[in-house]
Design an enzyme around this catalytic site. Sequence first.
Site, PDB file in Angstrom:
ATOM      1  CD1 TRP A 133      47.745  39.385  31.472  1.00 55.00           C
ATOM      2  CD2 TRP A 133      47.237  39.469  29.509  1.00 55.00           C
ATOM      3  NE1 TRP A 133      47.595  40.375  31.308  1.00 55.00           N
ATOM      4  CE2 TRP A 133      47.512  40.780  29.615  1.00 55.00           C
ATOM      5  CE3 TRP A 133      46.736  39.111  27.963  1.00 55.00           C
ATOM      6  CZ2 TRP A 133      46.879  42.009  28.921  1.00 55.00           C
ATOM      7  CZ3 TRP A 133      46.795  40.030  27.246  1.00 55.00           C
ATOM      8  CH2 TRP A 133      46.368  41.423  28.004  1.00 55.00           C
ATOM      9  CG  ASP A 214      50.625  36.729  24.283  1.00 59.62           C
ATOM     10  OD1 ASP A 214      51.899  38.479  24.649  1.00 59.62           O
ATOM     11  OD2 ASP A 214      50.515  37.178  24.957  1.00 59.62           O
ATOM     12  CE  LYS A 250      53.774  43.840  30.182  1.00 62.36           C
ATOM     13  NZ  LYS A 250      52.941  44.520  31.439  1.00 62.36           N
TER      14      LYS A 250
HETATM   15  N1  PLP Z   1      50.617  39.086  26.802  1.00 55.80           N
HETATM   16  C1  PLP Z   1      50.770  38.807  28.023  1.00 55.80           C
HETATM   17  C2  PLP Z   1      51.045  37.431  28.742  1.00 55.80           C
HETATM   18  C3  PLP Z   1      51.054  40.185  29.030  1.00 55.80           C
HETATM   19  O1  PLP Z   1      51.400  39.331  30.548  1.00 55.80           O
HETATM   20  C4  PLP Z   1      50.781  41.257  28.238  1.00 55.80           C
HETATM   21  C5  PLP Z   1      50.783  42.411  29.536  1.00 55.80           C
HETATM   22  O2  PLP Z   1      50.304  41.684  31.167  1.00 55.80           O
HETATM   23  C6  PLP Z   1      50.009  41.247  27.822  1.00 55.80           C
HETATM   24  C7  PLP Z   1      50.366  39.929  26.691  1.00 55.80           C
HETATM   25  C8  PLP Z   1      49.789  42.891  26.576  1.00 55.80           C
HETATM   26  O3  PLP Z   1      50.017  43.623  27.452  1.00 55.80           O
HETATM   27  P1  PLP Z   1      50.476  45.058  25.913  1.00 55.80           P
HETATM   28  O4  PLP Z   1      49.162  44.494  25.587  1.00 55.80           O
HETATM   29  O5  PLP Z   1      50.702  45.945  27.552  1.00 55.80           O
HETATM   30  O6  PLP Z   1      50.839  45.149  24.963  1.00 55.80           O
END
Ligand code: PLP
Length: 401
Positions: A133, A214, A250
Amino acid sequence: ESVFSNVVRAPEDPILGVTVAYNNDPSPAKLNLGVGAYRTEEGKPLVLDVVRRAEQQLVNDPSRVKEYIPIAGLADFNKLSAKLILGADSPAIQESRVATIQCLSGTGSLRVGAEFLKKHYHQSVIFIPKPTWGNHPKVFNLAGLSVEYYRYYDPSTRGLDFQGLLEDLGAAPSGAIVLLHACAHNPTGVDPTSEQWEQIRQLIRSKSLLPFFDSAYQGFASGSLDTDAHSVRTFVADGGECLIAQSYAKNMGLYGERVGALSIVCKSSDVASKVESQVKLVVRPMYSSPPIHGASIVATILKSSDMYNDWTIELKGMADRIISMRQQLFEALQAKGTPGDWSHIIKQIGMFTFTGLNKEQVAFMTKEFHIYMTSDGRISMAGLSSKTVSHLVEAIHAAVT
Ligand code: PLP
Protein backbone atom coordinates in the site's frame (compact mmCIF):
# COMPACT_ATOMS: atom_id res chain seq x y z
CA GLU A 1 3.58 39.06 -1.84
CA SER A 2 2.65 36.01 0.21
CA VAL A 3 5.13 34.62 2.71
CA PHE A 4 4.19 31.29 1.14
CA SER A 5 4.95 32.25 -2.45
CA ASN A 6 7.86 29.84 -2.54
CA VAL A 7 5.56 26.87 -1.85
CA VAL A 8 5.44 24.56 -4.83
CA ARG A 9 2.34 22.61 -5.74
CA ALA A 10 2.40 19.02 -4.47
CA PRO A 11 1.34 16.18 -6.72
CA GLU A 12 -2.03 14.52 -6.06
CA ASP A 13 -1.89 11.38 -3.93
CA PRO A 14 -1.37 8.51 -6.42
CA ILE A 15 -4.42 6.64 -5.13
CA LEU A 16 -6.80 9.45 -4.13
CA GLY A 17 -5.74 11.35 -7.27
CA VAL A 18 -7.46 8.70 -9.39
CA THR A 19 -10.82 9.79 -8.00
CA VAL A 20 -9.97 13.45 -8.63
CA ALA A 21 -9.30 12.65 -12.30
CA TYR A 22 -12.49 10.54 -12.45
CA ASN A 23 -14.59 13.38 -11.02
CA ASN A 24 -13.23 15.73 -13.69
CA ASP A 25 -14.24 13.41 -16.55
CA PRO A 26 -17.65 14.38 -18.05
CA SER A 27 -18.11 11.05 -19.91
CA PRO A 28 -21.25 9.13 -18.87
CA ALA A 29 -19.37 5.87 -19.52
CA LYS A 30 -16.70 6.62 -16.91
CA LEU A 31 -15.85 3.94 -14.37
CA ASN A 32 -13.86 4.44 -11.17
CA LEU A 33 -11.90 1.30 -10.26
CA GLY A 34 -9.32 3.22 -8.29
CA VAL A 35 -11.26 3.81 -5.12
CA GLY A 36 -10.67 1.42 -2.24
CA ALA A 37 -14.25 1.59 -1.02
CA TYR A 38 -17.16 -0.80 -1.41
CA ARG A 39 -19.87 -0.04 -3.95
CA THR A 40 -23.22 -1.76 -4.45
CA GLU A 41 -24.28 -3.36 -7.73
CA GLU A 42 -25.73 0.08 -8.51
CA GLY A 43 -22.32 1.66 -7.98
CA LYS A 44 -23.41 3.42 -4.78
CA PRO A 45 -21.63 3.69 -1.42
CA LEU A 46 -23.16 1.41 1.21
CA VAL A 47 -24.00 2.15 4.83
CA LEU A 48 -24.68 -1.18 6.53
CA ASP A 49 -28.16 -1.61 8.04
CA VAL A 50 -26.61 -2.66 11.31
CA VAL A 51 -24.58 0.56 11.39
CA ARG A 52 -27.77 2.63 10.83
CA ARG A 53 -29.44 0.75 13.69
CA ALA A 54 -26.50 1.25 16.03
CA GLU A 55 -26.45 4.97 15.20
CA GLN A 56 -30.18 5.23 15.85
CA GLN A 57 -29.72 3.59 19.22
CA LEU A 58 -26.92 6.01 20.09
CA VAL A 59 -28.91 9.05 19.02
CA ASN A 60 -31.91 7.96 21.10
CA ASP A 61 -29.86 7.52 24.25
CA PRO A 62 -30.22 10.77 26.23
CA SER A 63 -27.46 9.78 28.64
CA ARG A 64 -24.87 10.16 25.89
CA VAL A 65 -22.78 13.30 26.13
CA LYS A 66 -19.95 14.78 24.11
CA GLU A 67 -17.29 14.77 26.80
CA TYR A 68 -13.71 13.96 25.88
CA ILE A 69 -13.03 10.27 25.97
CA PRO A 70 -9.73 8.94 27.44
CA ILE A 71 -6.47 9.23 25.49
CA ALA A 72 -6.62 5.48 24.83
CA GLY A 73 -10.21 5.71 23.59
CA LEU A 74 -13.35 3.85 24.65
CA ALA A 75 -12.49 0.94 26.96
CA ASP A 76 -15.31 -1.27 25.59
CA PHE A 77 -14.27 -0.61 22.04
CA ASN A 78 -10.66 -1.53 22.82
CA LYS A 79 -11.55 -4.76 24.57
CA LEU A 80 -13.95 -5.85 21.84
CA SER A 81 -11.50 -4.95 19.08
CA ALA A 82 -8.76 -7.09 20.61
CA LYS A 83 -11.26 -9.94 20.95
CA LEU A 84 -12.34 -9.54 17.32
CA ILE A 85 -8.86 -9.90 15.90
CA LEU A 86 -7.36 -12.34 18.43
CA GLY A 87 -10.41 -14.52 18.99
CA ALA A 88 -12.74 -14.87 21.97
CA ASP A 89 -10.61 -17.52 23.66
CA SER A 90 -7.23 -15.86 23.14
CA PRO A 91 -4.87 -16.62 26.04
CA ALA A 92 -3.12 -13.30 25.41
CA ILE A 93 -6.35 -11.48 26.28
CA GLN A 94 -7.09 -13.72 29.26
CA GLU A 95 -3.59 -13.04 30.57
CA SER A 96 -4.07 -9.26 30.08
CA ARG A 97 -0.98 -8.98 27.94
CA VAL A 98 -2.55 -6.98 25.14
CA ALA A 99 -2.42 -3.17 25.16
CA THR A 100 -5.13 -1.80 22.85
CA ILE A 101 -5.57 1.85 21.95
CA GLN A 102 -8.35 3.32 19.81
CA CYS A 103 -6.78 5.15 16.87
CA LEU A 104 -7.75 7.04 13.73
CA SER A 105 -8.57 4.06 11.52
CA GLY A 106 -5.87 1.81 10.08
CA THR A 107 -3.56 4.63 9.06
CA GLY A 108 -3.60 6.25 12.49
CA SER A 109 -3.00 2.89 14.17
CA LEU A 110 0.03 2.26 11.96
CA ARG A 111 1.37 5.73 12.68
CA VAL A 112 0.93 5.54 16.45
CA GLY A 113 2.50 2.07 16.45
CA ALA A 114 5.42 3.33 14.40
CA GLU A 115 5.98 6.35 16.67
CA PHE A 116 5.93 4.09 19.71
CA LEU A 117 8.46 1.71 18.13
CA LYS A 118 10.76 4.57 17.14
CA LYS A 119 10.84 5.77 20.76
CA HIS A 120 10.91 2.50 22.66
CA TYR A 121 12.16 -0.31 20.45
CA HIS A 122 15.84 -1.01 19.91
CA GLN A 123 15.65 -1.56 16.15
CA SER A 124 14.39 1.13 13.77
CA VAL A 125 14.51 -0.84 10.51
CA ILE A 126 11.13 -1.92 9.16
CA PHE A 127 10.77 -4.33 6.25
CA ILE A 128 7.68 -3.86 4.11
CA PRO A 129 6.58 -6.00 1.16
CA LYS A 130 7.37 -5.02 -2.42
CA PRO A 131 4.92 -3.79 -3.55
CA THR A 132 2.70 -2.58 -0.74
CA TRP A 133 0.00 0.00 0.00
CA GLY A 134 1.53 3.30 -1.13
CA ASN A 135 1.04 4.98 2.23
CA HIS A 136 3.12 2.44 4.19
CA PRO A 137 6.60 3.79 3.37
CA LYS A 138 5.43 7.36 4.02
CA VAL A 139 3.88 6.56 7.40
CA PHE A 140 6.96 4.68 8.60
CA ASN A 141 9.49 7.14 7.20
CA LEU A 142 7.76 10.08 8.84
CA ALA A 143 7.77 8.25 12.15
CA GLY A 144 11.54 8.00 11.82
CA LEU A 145 11.86 4.31 10.98
CA SER A 146 14.11 3.22 8.10
CA VAL A 147 12.14 1.44 5.46
CA GLU A 148 13.50 -1.57 3.59
CA TYR A 149 11.66 -3.90 1.25
CA TYR A 150 11.30 -7.66 1.17
CA ARG A 151 10.38 -9.48 -2.04
CA TYR A 152 6.71 -10.41 -2.15
CA TYR A 153 5.14 -10.46 -5.59
CA ASP A 154 6.42 -12.34 -8.62
CA PRO A 155 5.11 -10.71 -11.82
CA SER A 156 5.97 -13.82 -13.86
CA THR A 157 3.57 -16.03 -11.86
CA ARG A 158 1.34 -13.21 -10.63
CA GLY A 159 1.67 -14.97 -7.31
CA LEU A 160 3.82 -14.93 -4.20
CA ASP A 161 7.61 -14.83 -4.50
CA PHE A 162 7.88 -17.08 -1.48
CA GLN A 163 11.55 -17.95 -1.95
CA GLY A 164 12.44 -14.25 -2.30
CA LEU A 165 10.42 -13.43 0.79
CA LEU A 166 12.20 -16.08 2.88
CA GLU A 167 15.61 -14.97 1.62
CA ASP A 168 15.01 -11.29 2.31
CA LEU A 169 13.55 -11.80 5.78
CA GLY A 170 16.29 -14.36 6.45
CA ALA A 171 18.89 -11.68 5.69
CA ALA A 172 17.17 -8.99 7.79
CA PRO A 173 19.07 -7.71 10.82
CA SER A 174 18.03 -9.33 14.09
CA GLY A 175 15.10 -7.54 15.70
CA ALA A 176 13.99 -5.81 12.51
CA ILE A 177 10.29 -4.94 12.32
CA VAL A 178 8.34 -6.75 9.59
CA LEU A 179 5.12 -5.30 8.21
CA LEU A 180 2.70 -8.08 7.24
CA HIS A 181 -0.70 -7.68 5.60
CA ALA A 182 -2.94 -9.87 7.76
CA CYS A 183 -5.02 -10.85 4.72
CA ALA A 184 -6.00 -9.57 1.27
CA HIS A 185 -2.61 -8.05 0.49
CA ASN A 186 -2.99 -4.62 -1.09
CA PRO A 187 -2.35 -4.08 -4.01
CA THR A 188 -1.60 -7.64 -5.19
CA GLY A 189 -4.49 -9.70 -3.74
CA VAL A 190 -1.86 -12.40 -3.14
CA ASP A 191 -1.71 -14.00 0.33
CA PRO A 192 0.55 -16.75 1.66
CA THR A 193 -1.13 -20.14 2.20
CA SER A 194 -1.45 -21.30 5.81
CA GLU A 195 1.59 -23.57 5.33
CA GLN A 196 3.58 -20.60 4.04
CA TRP A 197 2.39 -18.45 6.97
CA GLU A 198 3.70 -21.15 9.29
CA GLN A 199 7.12 -21.03 7.63
CA ILE A 200 7.12 -17.23 7.78
CA ARG A 201 6.23 -17.40 11.46
CA GLN A 202 9.06 -19.82 12.23
CA LEU A 203 11.56 -17.66 10.37
CA ILE A 204 10.39 -14.45 12.06
CA ARG A 205 10.52 -16.02 15.52
CA SER A 206 13.88 -17.73 14.94
CA LYS A 207 15.44 -14.42 13.94
CA SER A 208 13.64 -12.44 16.67
CA LEU A 209 12.05 -10.17 14.10
CA LEU A 210 9.07 -8.14 15.30
CA PRO A 211 5.83 -8.66 13.33
CA PHE A 212 3.59 -5.64 12.76
CA PHE A 213 0.29 -6.73 11.21
CA ASP A 214 -1.80 -4.41 9.12
CA SER A 215 -5.36 -5.76 9.31
CA ALA A 216 -7.46 -3.54 7.06
CA TYR A 217 -9.72 -6.25 5.60
CA GLN A 218 -10.75 -8.69 8.33
CA GLY A 219 -13.90 -10.47 7.13
CA PHE A 220 -13.91 -8.52 3.91
CA ALA A 221 -11.57 -10.90 2.10
CA SER A 222 -13.05 -14.37 2.60
CA GLY A 223 -16.36 -13.34 4.16
CA SER A 224 -15.29 -14.92 7.48
CA LEU A 225 -13.86 -12.86 10.34
CA ASP A 226 -12.04 -15.91 11.75
CA THR A 227 -10.51 -17.07 8.47
CA ASP A 228 -9.14 -13.59 7.77
CA ALA A 229 -7.59 -13.40 11.24
CA HIS A 230 -5.78 -16.73 10.88
CA SER A 231 -2.33 -15.27 10.20
CA VAL A 232 -2.41 -12.95 13.21
CA ARG A 233 -3.72 -15.66 15.51
CA THR A 234 -0.97 -18.13 14.67
CA PHE A 235 1.62 -15.50 15.63
CA VAL A 236 -0.15 -14.74 18.89
CA ALA A 237 -0.66 -18.43 19.69
CA ASP A 238 3.10 -19.00 19.89
CA GLY A 239 3.30 -16.66 22.87
CA GLY A 240 5.50 -14.14 21.06
CA GLU A 241 5.02 -10.41 20.74
CA CYS A 242 3.57 -8.42 17.86
CA LEU A 243 1.70 -5.27 16.89
CA ILE A 244 -1.63 -5.15 15.07
CA ALA A 245 -3.23 -2.18 13.33
CA GLN A 246 -6.97 -2.75 12.81
CA SER A 247 -9.29 -0.74 10.59
CA TYR A 248 -13.10 -0.74 10.55
CA ALA A 249 -13.15 1.25 7.30
CA LYS A 250 -13.90 -1.64 4.98
CA ASN A 251 -15.46 -4.35 7.14
CA MET A 252 -18.01 -2.03 8.76
CA GLY A 253 -18.04 0.51 5.95
CA LEU A 254 -16.99 3.23 8.41
CA TYR A 255 -14.39 4.82 6.10
CA GLY A 256 -14.91 8.48 7.00
CA GLU A 257 -15.56 7.80 10.67
CA ARG A 258 -11.86 6.99 11.03
CA VAL A 259 -12.14 4.18 13.53
CA GLY A 260 -9.45 1.63 14.21
CA ALA A 261 -7.28 0.18 16.94
CA LEU A 262 -3.65 -0.51 17.68
CA SER A 263 -2.98 -3.62 19.75
CA ILE A 264 0.42 -4.47 21.11
CA VAL A 265 0.66 -8.07 22.28
CA CYS A 266 3.30 -8.37 25.01
CA LYS A 267 4.89 -11.17 27.00
CA SER A 268 3.31 -10.16 30.30
CA SER A 269 0.55 -7.97 31.69
CA ASP A 270 3.14 -5.85 33.47
CA VAL A 271 4.88 -5.04 30.19
CA ALA A 272 1.55 -4.46 28.44
CA SER A 273 0.41 -1.90 30.98
CA LYS A 274 3.72 -0.03 30.77
CA VAL A 275 3.57 -0.13 26.98
CA GLU A 276 0.04 1.28 27.07
CA SER A 277 1.15 4.13 29.31
CA GLN A 278 3.83 5.07 26.76
CA VAL A 279 1.50 4.78 23.75
CA LYS A 280 -0.71 7.35 25.47
CA LEU A 281 2.27 9.71 25.59
CA VAL A 282 2.56 9.29 21.81
CA VAL A 283 -1.12 10.14 21.29
CA ARG A 284 -1.47 13.11 23.65
CA PRO A 285 0.65 15.65 21.75
CA MET A 286 -0.58 14.34 18.37
CA TYR A 287 -4.36 14.67 18.74
CA SER A 288 -5.03 14.44 22.51
CA SER A 289 -7.79 11.85 22.32
CA PRO A 290 -9.76 10.03 19.61
CA PRO A 291 -13.31 10.82 18.39
CA ILE A 292 -16.35 9.17 20.03
CA HIS A 293 -18.84 8.49 17.29
CA GLY A 294 -17.31 5.75 15.13
CA ALA A 295 -15.96 3.80 18.08
CA SER A 296 -19.37 3.97 19.77
CA ILE A 297 -20.98 2.46 16.66
CA VAL A 298 -18.44 -0.36 16.61
CA ALA A 299 -18.78 -1.04 20.35
CA THR A 300 -22.58 -1.08 20.10
CA ILE A 301 -22.46 -3.67 17.32
CA LEU A 302 -19.75 -5.86 18.84
CA LYS A 303 -21.44 -5.85 22.25
CA SER A 304 -24.82 -7.11 21.05
CA SER A 305 -24.94 -10.70 19.85
CA ASP A 306 -27.89 -9.84 17.57
CA MET A 307 -26.17 -6.93 15.92
CA TYR A 308 -22.89 -8.80 15.70
CA ASN A 309 -24.64 -11.61 13.91
CA ASP A 310 -26.38 -9.22 11.50
CA TRP A 311 -23.04 -7.58 10.81
CA THR A 312 -21.40 -10.86 9.86
CA ILE A 313 -24.23 -11.47 7.37
CA GLU A 314 -23.90 -8.05 5.75
CA LEU A 315 -20.12 -8.39 5.73
CA LYS A 316 -20.33 -11.71 3.97
CA GLY A 317 -22.70 -10.13 1.46
CA MET A 318 -20.04 -7.58 0.54
CA ALA A 319 -17.28 -10.19 0.33
CA ASP A 320 -19.46 -12.49 -1.78
CA ARG A 321 -20.34 -9.73 -4.25
CA ILE A 322 -16.62 -9.05 -4.74
CA ILE A 323 -15.85 -12.74 -5.19
CA SER A 324 -18.67 -12.98 -7.73
CA MET A 325 -17.28 -9.97 -9.65
CA ARG A 326 -13.96 -11.82 -9.94
CA GLN A 327 -15.75 -14.79 -11.46
CA GLN A 328 -17.79 -12.62 -13.84
CA LEU A 329 -14.76 -10.67 -15.04
CA PHE A 330 -12.73 -13.82 -15.56
CA GLU A 331 -15.53 -15.55 -17.48
CA ALA A 332 -16.20 -12.49 -19.65
CA LEU A 333 -12.50 -12.28 -20.63
CA GLN A 334 -12.54 -15.98 -21.49
CA ALA A 335 -15.73 -15.58 -23.53
CA LYS A 336 -14.24 -12.63 -25.38
CA GLY A 337 -11.12 -14.64 -26.15
CA THR A 338 -8.85 -11.96 -24.73
CA PRO A 339 -5.29 -13.24 -25.08
CA GLY A 340 -3.39 -14.17 -21.92
CA ASP A 341 -3.91 -16.19 -18.76
CA TRP A 342 -6.39 -14.33 -16.54
CA SER A 343 -6.78 -17.02 -13.88
CA HIS A 344 -5.04 -14.72 -11.33
CA ILE A 345 -8.28 -12.71 -11.26
CA ILE A 346 -10.05 -15.57 -9.49
CA LYS A 347 -7.00 -16.69 -7.50
CA GLN A 348 -6.36 -13.32 -5.89
CA ILE A 349 -8.32 -12.29 -2.80
CA GLY A 350 -9.80 -9.13 -1.33
CA MET A 351 -10.87 -5.84 -2.72
CA PHE A 352 -8.27 -5.58 -5.47
CA THR A 353 -7.11 -7.42 -8.53
CA PHE A 354 -3.56 -6.82 -9.63
CA THR A 355 -4.28 -7.20 -13.33
CA GLY A 356 -0.75 -7.23 -14.70
CA LEU A 357 -1.69 -4.37 -17.05
CA ASN A 358 1.19 -1.94 -17.42
CA LYS A 359 1.27 1.83 -17.11
CA GLU A 360 0.80 2.41 -20.84
CA GLN A 361 -2.16 0.04 -21.00
CA VAL A 362 -3.74 1.74 -17.99
CA ALA A 363 -3.27 5.17 -19.61
CA PHE A 364 -4.81 3.84 -22.82
CA MET A 365 -7.86 2.47 -20.96
CA THR A 366 -8.37 5.77 -19.19
CA LYS A 367 -8.00 7.82 -22.38
CA GLU A 368 -10.10 5.63 -24.67
CA PHE A 369 -12.56 4.00 -22.27
CA HIS A 370 -12.76 6.46 -19.33
CA ILE A 371 -11.77 3.70 -16.92
CA TYR A 372 -9.83 4.94 -13.90
CA MET A 373 -7.39 2.84 -11.84
CA THR A 374 -3.95 3.20 -10.29
CA SER A 375 -1.09 3.15 -12.78
CA ASP A 376 0.22 -0.16 -11.37
CA GLY A 377 -2.77 -1.91 -12.96
CA ARG A 378 -4.64 -2.44 -9.71
CA ILE A 379 -8.44 -2.46 -10.04
CA SER A 380 -10.97 -2.35 -7.25
CA MET A 381 -13.38 -5.25 -7.69
CA ALA A 382 -15.76 -3.41 -5.37
CA GLY A 383 -16.12 -0.65 -7.95
CA LEU A 384 -17.27 -3.13 -10.59
CA SER A 385 -20.81 -4.44 -11.18
CA SER A 386 -22.55 -6.91 -13.49
CA LYS A 387 -23.50 -3.95 -15.67
CA THR A 388 -19.97 -2.58 -16.05
CA VAL A 389 -18.03 -5.82 -16.57
CA SER A 390 -18.49 -5.79 -20.34
CA HIS A 391 -17.17 -2.21 -20.62
CA LEU A 392 -14.07 -3.21 -18.66
CA VAL A 393 -13.58 -6.31 -20.78
CA GLU A 394 -13.78 -4.24 -23.99
CA ALA A 395 -11.12 -1.94 -22.58
CA ILE A 396 -8.78 -4.70 -21.40
CA HIS A 397 -9.18 -6.52 -24.69
CA ALA A 398 -8.34 -3.38 -26.68
CA ALA A 399 -5.38 -2.63 -24.38
CA VAL A 400 -3.71 -6.02 -24.78
CA THR A 401 -4.38 -6.64 -28.48
N1 PLP B 1 -3.65 -0.68 5.20
C1 PLP B 1 -4.00 -1.10 4.00
C2 PLP B 1 -3.27 -2.24 3.40
C3 PLP B 1 -5.03 -0.49 3.31
O1 PLP B 1 -5.37 -0.94 2.10
C4 PLP B 1 -5.71 0.60 3.90
C5 PLP B 1 -6.75 1.30 3.18
O2 PLP B 1 -6.84 1.35 1.98
C6 PLP B 1 -5.31 1.00 5.18
C7 PLP B 1 -4.27 0.33 5.80
C8 PLP B 1 -5.87 2.09 5.98
O3 PLP B 1 -7.09 2.55 5.77
P1 PLP B 1 -7.82 3.44 6.84
O4 PLP B 1 -6.84 4.39 7.41
O5 PLP B 1 -8.87 4.12 6.03
O6 PLP B 1 -8.38 2.51 7.85
